[in-house]
Design a protein around this motif. Structure first.
Motif: not given
Length: 156
Positions: A61-81
């Protein structure tokens, strides 16, 4: 050499697998113990369910949002998607269902242990709590399945 995105994606997939797999496995075990009905069996399984939540589910549960946000950043997605916002909302739904379940599981364990020690059947309070535990599992698991779908499909 493997890039950071691939490593974080692997961590994200593994932690989601642990999160879902531990949840479905412990739910199955708790349901089967409850069907058995013997307080000593239910108490033992409930104790293992509580341990599994601490040892496996909580770290995931702790790793999921951390790794998810890292993936968003690394892939260049916007959090507004839209699909990312929807997945975050579903994660909040899953968390809102899971947090009371954690408390309920501990109480179910304690009540079953007390029944086993007294040589008594599971109490009406135990059965009421179990119904809440069971009902809260549906939105929790449904939300996680929805997140999986959003991660794979990434609509609009």
């Amino acid at each position: 050499m493997t890039d950071a995105y691939t490593l974080v994606k692997l961590l994200h997939i593994l932690s989601s697998t642990i999160l879902f797999g531990t949840g479905i496995g412990t739910a199955f075990q708790m349901l089967m113990a409850t069907r058995d009905g013997r307080p000593e069996v239910v108490a033992r399984v409930a104790d293992q369910v509580v341990r599994a939540d601490w040892w496996f589910t909580t770290p995931a549960v702790i790793v999921q949002p951390i790794s998810g946000l890292a993936l968003v950043h690394l892939a260049g997605y916007s959090l507004g998607e839209t699909w990312l916002l929807a997945s975050l909302a579903l994660y909040a739904v899953a968390g809102a269902a899971w947090l009371p379940v954690v408390v309920i599981q501990r109480r179910l364990r304690d009540l079953a242990a007390a029944s086993a020690q007294a040589g008594a059947p599971l109490s009406p309070a135990w059965h009421r709590l179990f119904r809440w535990w069971f009902l809260l599992g549906w939105p929790g698991f449904g939300a996680v399945i929805g997140i999986f779908a959003l991660m794979v499909i990434r609509p609009g």
